[in-house]
Write a protein that holds these residues in place. Structure first.
Motif, PDB file in Angstrom:
ATOM      1  N   ASP A  18      38.871 -13.376 -22.385  1.00  0.00           N
ATOM      2  CA  ASP A  18      38.630 -14.586 -21.584  1.00  0.00           C
ATOM      3  C   ASP A  18      37.124 -14.877 -21.474  1.00  0.00           C
ATOM      4  O   ASP A  18      36.695 -16.039 -21.589  1.00  0.00           O
ATOM      5  N   ASN A  19      36.357 -13.846 -21.242  1.00  0.00           N
ATOM      6  CA  ASN A  19      34.892 -14.043 -21.110  1.00  0.00           C
ATOM      7  C   ASN A  19      34.288 -14.577 -22.411  1.00  0.00           C
ATOM      8  O   ASN A  19      33.447 -15.483 -22.408  1.00  0.00           O
ATOM      9  N   ILE A  20      34.743 -14.010 -23.526  1.00  0.00           N
ATOM     10  CA  ILE A  20      34.229 -14.453 -24.832  1.00  0.00           C
ATOM     11  C   ILE A  20      34.609 -15.894 -25.089  1.00  0.00           C
ATOM     12  O   ILE A  20      33.790 -16.696 -25.564  1.00  0.00           O
ATOM     13  N   ARG A  21      35.822 -16.245 -24.723  1.00  0.00           N
ATOM     14  CA  ARG A  21      36.299 -17.614 -24.948  1.00  0.00           C
ATOM     15  C   ARG A  21      35.480 -18.600 -24.120  1.00  0.00           C
ATOM     16  O   ARG A  21      35.078 -19.662 -24.606  1.00  0.00           O
ATOM     17  N   THR A  22      35.223 -18.219 -22.876  1.00  0.00           N
ATOM     18  CA  THR A  22      34.441 -19.104 -22.001  1.00  0.00           C
ATOM     19  C   THR A  22      33.033 -19.315 -22.541  1.00  0.00           C
ATOM     20  O   THR A  22      32.501 -20.434 -22.538  1.00  0.00           O
ATOM     21  N   VAL A  23      32.426 -18.263 -23.003  1.00  0.00           N
ATOM     22  CA  VAL A  23      31.049 -18.348 -23.533  1.00  0.00           C
ATOM     23  C   VAL A  23      31.006 -19.216 -24.777  1.00  0.00           C
ATOM     24  O   VAL A  23      30.117 -20.059 -24.947  1.00  0.00           O
ATOM     25  N   VAL A  24      32.003 -19.049 -25.660  1.00  0.00           N
ATOM     26  CA  VAL A  24      32.022 -19.836 -26.907  1.00  0.00           C
ATOM     27  C   VAL A  24      32.198 -21.307 -26.603  1.00  0.00           C
ATOM     28  O   VAL A  24      31.538 -22.170 -27.183  1.00  0.00           O
ATOM     29  N   ARG A  25      33.085 -21.630 -25.644  1.00  0.00           N
ATOM     30  CA  ARG A  25      33.313 -23.040 -25.299  1.00  0.00           C
ATOM     31  C   ARG A  25      32.038 -23.634 -24.651  1.00  0.00           C
ATOM     32  O   ARG A  25      31.714 -24.801 -24.857  1.00  0.00           O
ATOM     33  N   GLY A  26      31.356 -22.786 -23.850  1.00  0.00           N
ATOM     34  CA  GLY A  26      30.124 -23.276 -23.204  1.00  0.00           C
ATOM     35  C   GLY A  26      29.037 -23.609 -24.204  1.00  0.00           C
ATOM     36  O   GLY A  26      28.242 -24.528 -23.995  1.00  0.00           O
ATOM     37  N   GLN A  27      28.993 -22.895 -25.326  1.00  0.00           N
ATOM     38  CA  GLN A  27      27.949 -23.132 -26.323  1.00  0.00           C
ATOM     39  C   GLN A  27      28.144 -24.445 -27.059  1.00  0.00           C
ATOM     40  O   GLN A  27      27.206 -25.007 -27.599  1.00  0.00           O
ATOM     41  N   THR A  28      29.325 -24.966 -27.060  1.00  0.00           N
ATOM     42  CA  THR A  28      29.588 -26.224 -27.778  1.00  0.00           C
ATOM     43  C   THR A  28      28.917 -27.388 -27.104  1.00  0.00           C
ATOM     44  O   THR A  28      28.585 -28.393 -27.747  1.00  0.00           O
ATOM     45  N   ASN A  29      28.657 -27.309 -25.760  1.00  0.00           N
ATOM     46  CA  ASN A  29      28.034 -28.429 -25.027  1.00  0.00           C
ATOM     47  C   ASN A  29      26.508 -28.301 -24.941  1.00  0.00           C
ATOM     48  O   ASN A  29      25.847 -29.202 -24.455  1.00  0.00           O
ATOM     49  N   VAL A  30      25.917 -27.174 -25.384  1.00  0.00           N
ATOM     50  CA  VAL A  30      24.466 -26.954 -25.244  1.00  0.00           C
ATOM     51  C   VAL A  30      23.673 -27.912 -26.120  1.00  0.00           C
ATOM     52  O   VAL A  30      22.671 -28.489 -25.706  1.00  0.00           O
ATOM     53  N   GLY A  31      24.070 -28.135 -27.318  1.00  0.00           N
ATOM     54  CA  GLY A  31      23.335 -29.029 -28.233  1.00  0.00           C
ATOM     55  C   GLY A  31      23.256 -30.433 -27.708  1.00  0.00           C
ATOM     56  O   GLY A  31      22.194 -31.053 -27.740  1.00  0.00           O
ATOM     57  N   GLN A  32      24.360 -30.932 -27.187  1.00  0.00           N
ATOM     58  CA  GLN A  32      24.352 -32.294 -26.649  1.00  0.00           C
ATOM     59  C   GLN A  32      23.454 -32.398 -25.428  1.00  0.00           C
ATOM     60  O   GLN A  32      22.688 -33.351 -25.286  1.00  0.00           O
ATOM     61  N   ASP A  33      23.490 -31.400 -24.548  1.00  0.00           N
ATOM     62  CA  ASP A  33      22.625 -31.410 -23.358  1.00  0.00           C
ATOM     63  C   ASP A  33      21.149 -31.337 -23.750  1.00  0.00           C
ATOM     64  O   ASP A  33      20.298 -31.972 -23.134  1.00  0.00           O
ATOM     65  N   GLY A  34      20.815 -30.574 -24.802  1.00  0.00           N
ATOM     66  CA  GLY A  34      19.416 -30.455 -25.248  1.00  0.00           C
ATOM     67  C   GLY A  34      18.869 -31.767 -25.757  1.00  0.00           C
ATOM     68  O   GLY A  34      17.721 -32.135 -25.453  1.00  0.00           O
ATOM     69  N   ARG A  35      19.647 -32.474 -26.545  1.00  0.00           N
ATOM     70  CA  ARG A  35      19.174 -33.772 -27.051  1.00  0.00           C
ATOM     71  C   ARG A  35      18.953 -34.746 -25.919  1.00  0.00           C
ATOM     72  O   ARG A  35      17.981 -35.504 -25.921  1.00  0.00           O
ATOM     73  N   GLN A  36      19.812 -34.709 -24.937  1.00  0.00           N
ATOM     74  CA  GLN A  36      19.671 -35.607 -23.793  1.00  0.00           C
ATOM     75  C   GLN A  36      18.382 -35.289 -23.016  1.00  0.00           C
ATOM     76  O   GLN A  36      17.641 -36.187 -22.620  1.00  0.00           O
ATOM     77  N   ALA A  37      18.077 -33.976 -22.836  1.00  0.00           N
ATOM     78  CA  ALA A  37      16.860 -33.587 -22.114  1.00  0.00           C
ATOM     79  C   ALA A  37      15.601 -33.981 -22.877  1.00  0.00           C
ATOM     80  O   ALA A  37      14.599 -34.396 -22.290  1.00  0.00           O
ATOM     81  N   LEU A  38      15.615 -33.899 -24.219  1.00  0.00           N
ATOM     82  CA  LEU A  38      14.460 -34.290 -25.033  1.00  0.00           C
ATOM     83  C   LEU A  38      14.173 -35.767 -24.903  1.00  0.00           C
ATOM     84  O   LEU A  38      13.011 -36.188 -24.784  1.00  0.00           O
ATOM     85  N   GLU A  39      15.236 -36.595 -24.898  1.00  0.00           N
ATOM     86  CA  GLU A  39      15.060 -38.041 -24.755  1.00  0.00           C
ATOM     87  C   GLU A  39      14.438 -38.366 -23.398  1.00  0.00           C
ATOM     88  O   GLU A  39      13.561 -39.219 -23.276  1.00  0.00           O
ATOM     89  N   GLU A  40      14.915 -37.666 -22.371  1.00  0.00           N
ATOM     90  CA  GLU A  40      14.370 -37.910 -21.031  1.00  0.00           C
ATOM     91  C   GLU A  40      12.880 -37.540 -20.971  1.00  0.00           C
ATOM     92  O   GLU A  40      12.076 -38.238 -20.372  1.00  0.00           O
ATOM     93  N   ALA A  41      12.488 -36.434 -21.646  1.00  0.00           N
ATOM     94  CA  ALA A  41      11.067 -36.009 -21.648  1.00  0.00           C
ATOM     95  C   ALA A  41      10.204 -37.025 -22.363  1.00  0.00           C
ATOM     96  O   ALA A  41       9.077 -37.331 -21.935  1.00  0.00           O
ATOM     97  N   GLN A  42      10.690 -37.594 -23.476  1.00  0.00           N
ATOM     98  CA  GLN A  42       9.901 -38.593 -24.215  1.00  0.00           C
ATOM     99  C   GLN A  42       9.681 -39.829 -23.361  1.00  0.00           C
ATOM    100  O   GLN A  42       8.596 -40.415 -23.374  1.00  0.00           O
ATOM    101  N   LYS A  43      10.712 -40.212 -22.643  1.00  0.00           N
ATOM    102  CA  LYS A  43      10.555 -41.395 -21.784  1.00  0.00           C
ATOM    103  C   LYS A  43       9.518 -41.125 -20.676  1.00  0.00           C
ATOM    104  O   LYS A  43       8.696 -41.990 -20.364  1.00  0.00           O
ATOM    105  N   ALA A  44       9.519 -39.899 -20.118  1.00  0.00           N
ATOM    106  CA  ALA A  44       8.555 -39.561 -19.059  1.00  0.00           C
ATOM    107  C   ALA A  44       7.124 -39.586 -19.595  1.00  0.00           C
ATOM    108  O   ALA A  44       6.198 -40.046 -18.913  1.00  0.00           O
ATOM    109  N   ILE A  45       6.935 -39.143 -20.832  1.00  0.00           N
ATOM    110  CA  ILE A  45       5.592 -39.139 -21.436  1.00  0.00           C
ATOM    111  C   ILE A  45       5.098 -40.553 -21.629  1.00  0.00           C
ATOM    112  O   ILE A  45       3.932 -40.863 -21.379  1.00  0.00           O
ATOM    113  N   GLN A  46       5.968 -41.426 -22.085  1.00  0.00           N
ATOM    114  CA  GLN A  46       5.571 -42.826 -22.273  1.00  0.00           C
ATOM    115  C   GLN A  46       5.149 -43.455 -20.966  1.00  0.00           C
ATOM    116  O   GLN A  46       4.155 -44.193 -20.905  1.00  0.00           O
ATOM    117  N   GLN A  47       5.877 -43.142 -19.914  1.00  0.00           N
ATOM    118  CA  GLN A  47       5.523 -43.684 -18.609  1.00  0.00           C
ATOM    119  C   GLN A  47       4.149 -43.148 -18.147  1.00  0.00           C
ATOM    120  O   GLN A  47       3.343 -43.877 -17.588  1.00  0.00           O
TER     121      GLN A  47
END
Length: 802
Positions: free
Chosen positions: A49-78
């Motif tokens: 169960d623990n392994i399954r939870t960790v693997v499923r959690g890793q699938t959403n990390v890439g999408q969250d990272g791209r979203q955070a990068l976009e937010e940082a670029q917008k803050a720099i422009q401001q």
């Protein structure tokens, strides 16, 4: 390390068998195997169960990272946008500040220019008014006001140096210069009127006008001040030039006191009448004294050149002493600040010295130094190290000091002649053993006179005259050494030729030579002590002369030759003492060599010849030792030279004792041992105080007399078998000379045929020379006997050339 765990399953070295054995250690524990299996399955499910939870959690990390990068670029422009706004606002603020302060800066520049203009106009007003006042005061001779005003005008004029291009300013500057020139000419005219240069009568005198004029002269061109001083001093000394003209009686050296008395009165007169007229910083009193010294030196030089033949020693010394006294008086009264032109240099302070010649030399005085004395004119200590006036007048006497040098040459010649005459009249000094060999009194008299001459001459000059005096010293040191010392040494022969190299080197072996008397021995010791005293004192004299003379001339002071002369006298004296004792022992040694040693039947006490040698030693050595008590090292030299002379001679006579029987050799060995003990005790023989002999002397005696003993031991040894005898000889004597071996065989009384075979065997048994040597057969250093042979050859060569 990150997740520490105590579970055995997490260990890196997990062993399944051990783990199972730990769960089921016994057979009885297998009863609950199902429970254990269930726990393990539960744990496996949890891990899945623990392994399954960790693997499923890793699938959403890439999408969250791209979203955070976009937010940082917008803050720099401001952020960039905000920074640009701030920069634009700062530029606008700076522009506003410049516009606000532009007017303030203009006001500041205007204020500064206005202040400078007002200050310059004030200075111009002061300068214009000052120039007008200066010209008016100059015409009215108001020098008191002019002195202060002129200095102010000059100071103000310095502010307009950069405005000289303006005609009005240049005109004012020219008016100031004209006023200064007019003041200078007017002040010079006033002084000329008050103190006319023509004639000696002074019609004018001090006044407030002239005092104020001197203050003005301080501000004017320095040439004005120098001209005033020059004219005043010239007028002040004009009377001196008239009173002490060359053709006047008072101008000569015997009345030189009157010159110095005149200037003393003039200086007192000046202080009373004109002391307040000139500013203190002008040092007019010192300037008058210095100019008087220069004039006096020139006048004395001229008159002494004209009347050089009339200069006598007493007169010259009288004049020099009075002059140096006057120079010392100037040093006490004045600082010497006016001597900055370098005409007189300060003498260097001599380094402290412990030389005996320094004793009481500043107070040294002779009857010839002065012609007359008075309580008010006592000789001062000339040439004080900090006297800046030393030589300012007395320098003129230096070209005439040859008179003094010639006089000292004559006096020293007479002194040496008197020493010679006194010695002949009084005879040699009486023997006085208690005094330990007194130094001749003439020696002390000579050096006392030398000291007096040196002190006198150093007071007169430290240049070439000191070198000339040194040459005179050298001449009479040599004369004293030869006439008084060497000339009075007792003669070793009846001829009148005196002490010669031939007589010193002459062999007296087997000849009858008269011994020195007790008086003659004491005289030789006295001359030796005197020469030793002269040697030490001459060295001190050289050091003191180098201290007295100029540094540049120190290298020309060298008394080494004279010290060598006294060393020769010492050597000759020791040689005479050695020769006398040596000659006294010769008859005993001759008797030894003439004895029939092959007929001696038994060994007894020491032989008569040994007793005779010991008797002569006991007679002479205590006298010599007591008379050389003050120069112990030369007594040691005497002992060493006697041992070096007597021992080789004894060995030579030993070789002449042939043939020798066994008993005769034993008697000779006993005699040799007796002589050895006497020689070892020779330095303290007959003395109540027993002192150990010097090691250098003991070494010579032991080495020489041991060789004599070895010779006798070889003679006593049987010559059969020959090989043993030869080897024993080489071992005992360490002498590979065939001549010595031949002499040993002669002493044994062997026949020629036996000697021939022995010599051949000796040559065969000789050890090979060391590698790298010169191939000589010597096994050791030259023996005393060999050295004696060399000395004889040298003596014969010298005799032939003589």
């Amino acid at each position: 390390q990150v997740f520490p765990s105590q579970d055995p399953l997490d260990r890196a070295d997990f062993n399944a068998v051990e783990y199972i054995n730990a769960l089921f250690p016994t057979e009885q524990s297998l009863a609950n195997i199902d429970e254990v299996v269930n726990k393990i399955r539960l744990k496996i499910r949890r891990l899945d169960d623990n392994i399954r939870t960790v693997v499923r959690g890793q699938t959403n990390v890439g999408q969250d990272g791209r979203q955070a990068l976009e937010e940082a670029q917008k803050a720099i422009q401001q952020l960039f946008g905000k920074i640009k706004d701030i920069k634009d606002k700062a530029e606008k603020s700076e522009q506003m500040v410049k516009e606000i302060t532009r007017d303030i800066k203009q006001l500041d520049h205007a204020k500064r220019h206005l202040t400078t203009s007002i200050t310059t106009l004030n200075h111009l007003h002061m300068l214009a008014g000052g120039v007008d006042s200066l010209e008016a005061m100059t015409r009215r001779r108001q020098y008191g006001e002019v002195a202060n005003l002129l200095q102010g005008v000059v100071n103000v004029l310095e502010h307009f140096n950069k405005y000289m291009g303006i005609p009005q300013i240049r005109q004012l500057s020219e008016r100031v210069k004209a006023a200064q020139n007019e003041l200078g000419q007017q002040i010079l005219a006033d002084f000329e009127e008050a103190f006319p240069s023509q004639g000696t009568k002074r019609t004018g005198g001090p006044s407030n006008v002239l005092r104020d004029a001197c203050l003005v002269a301080n501000v004017l061109d320095p040439r004005i001040k120098q001209e005033i001083i020059k004219k005043f001093i010239k007028q002040h000394l004009s009377e001196y030039l008239v009173l002490f003209q060359e053709n006047q009686d008072v101008a000569w050296l015997d009345k030189i006191d009157r010159r110095y008395a005149w200037i003393k009165r003039q200086l007192v007169d000046y202080e009373e009448k004109y002391g307040r007229m000139f500013p203190a910083e002008w040092s007019m009193t010192e300037r008058i004294a210095v100019e008087f010294c220069h004039v006096t030196r020139a006048e004395l030089s001229k008159i002494m050149r004209t009347r050089a033949k009339e200069i006598e020693v007493k007169l010259l010394l009288f004049a020099i002493q009075r002059t140096t006294n006057f120079e010392g008086l100037l040093a006490k009264r004045f600082s010497g600040c006016t001597l900055a032109d370098g005409t007189v240099k300060k003498p260097e302070v001599p380094p402290p010295s412990t030389n005996p010649f320094l004793e009481d030399e500043t107070g040294a005085e002779t009857d010839e130094v002065v012609m007359e004395k008075s309580d008010t004119d006592k000789p001062k200590k000339p040439k004080v190290p900090d006297n800046p006036f030393h030589g300012i007048v007395s320098k003129c006497f230096e070209p005439h000091l040859y008179v003094y040098i010639e006089s000292q040459d004559k006096n020293l010649g007479e002194l040496i002649d008197r020493f010679v005459a006194d010695f002949k009249a009084q005879g040699p000094p009486k023997p006085n053993v208690d005094e330990g060999g007194a130094v001749l009194p003439s020696c002390a008299d000579l050096f006392v006179y030398y000291k007096k001459c040196m002190v006198q001459c150093s007071q007169l000059s430290t240049g070439e005259p000191m070198i000339a005096l040194t040459t005179i010293f050298q001449k009479y040191l040599r004369e004293y050494a030869w006439k008084i010392l060497s000339g009075n040494l007792p003669k070793t022969t009846s001829s009148s030729g005196g002490l010669t190299i031939t007589s010193l080197l002459k062999e007296k072996e087997g000849s009858e030579v008269a011994k020195f008397t007790l008086e003659e021995l004491c005289l030789i010791c006295s001359i030796l002590s005197t020469a030793e005293y002269c040697l030490a004192t001459t060295q001190q004299l050289e050091e003191k002369l180098k201290e007295k003379v100029d540094t540049s001339l120190m290298e020309r002071i060298n008394l080494t030759g004279e010290m060598d002369t006294f060393s020769i006298v010492i050597s000759n004296s020791i040689q005479l003492l050695v020769q006398d004792l040596d000659a006294a022992c010769d008859p005993a040694l001759t008797a030894m060599s003439k004895m029939q040693w092959q007929n001696v039947e038994h060994v007894g006490d020491q032989s008569p010849y040994v007793t005779s040698v010991i008797l002569h030693i006991k007679q002479n050595v205590p006298i010599i030792r007591d008379n050389l008590a003050s120069t112990r090292k030369y007594f040691t030299q005497f002992c060493i030279k006697f041992a070096n002379s007597f021992i080789p001679k004894f060995i030579n006579h030993l070789f002449k004792c042939k043939p020798i029987s066994m008993v005769g050799a034993e008697q000779l060995l006993l005699d040799t041992h007796s002589l050895k003990m006497v020689l070892l005790d020779l330095p303290s023989i007959g003395s109540q105080v027993v002192r150990k002999a010097p090691a250098s002397y003991t070494k010579i005696v032991v080495k020489g007399m041991t060789r004599a003993e070895m010779i006798l031991k070889v003679v006593m040894a049987p010559h059969e078998p020959p090989v043993v005898f030869v080897d024993n000889y080489i071992k005992l004597l360490a002498d590979c000379s065939t001549d010595t071996f031949q002499k040993i065989l002669d002493m044994k009384g062997l026949k020629r045929s036996e000697q021939s075979s022995m010599l051949d065997l000796f040559r065969l048994r000789l050890p090979a020379p060391p590698p790298g040597g010169d191939g000589s057969l010597s096994l050791s250093a030259p023996t005393p006997e060999q050295e004696s042979s060399r000395i004889r050859k040298l003596e014969k060569l010298i005799k032939k050339r003589l």
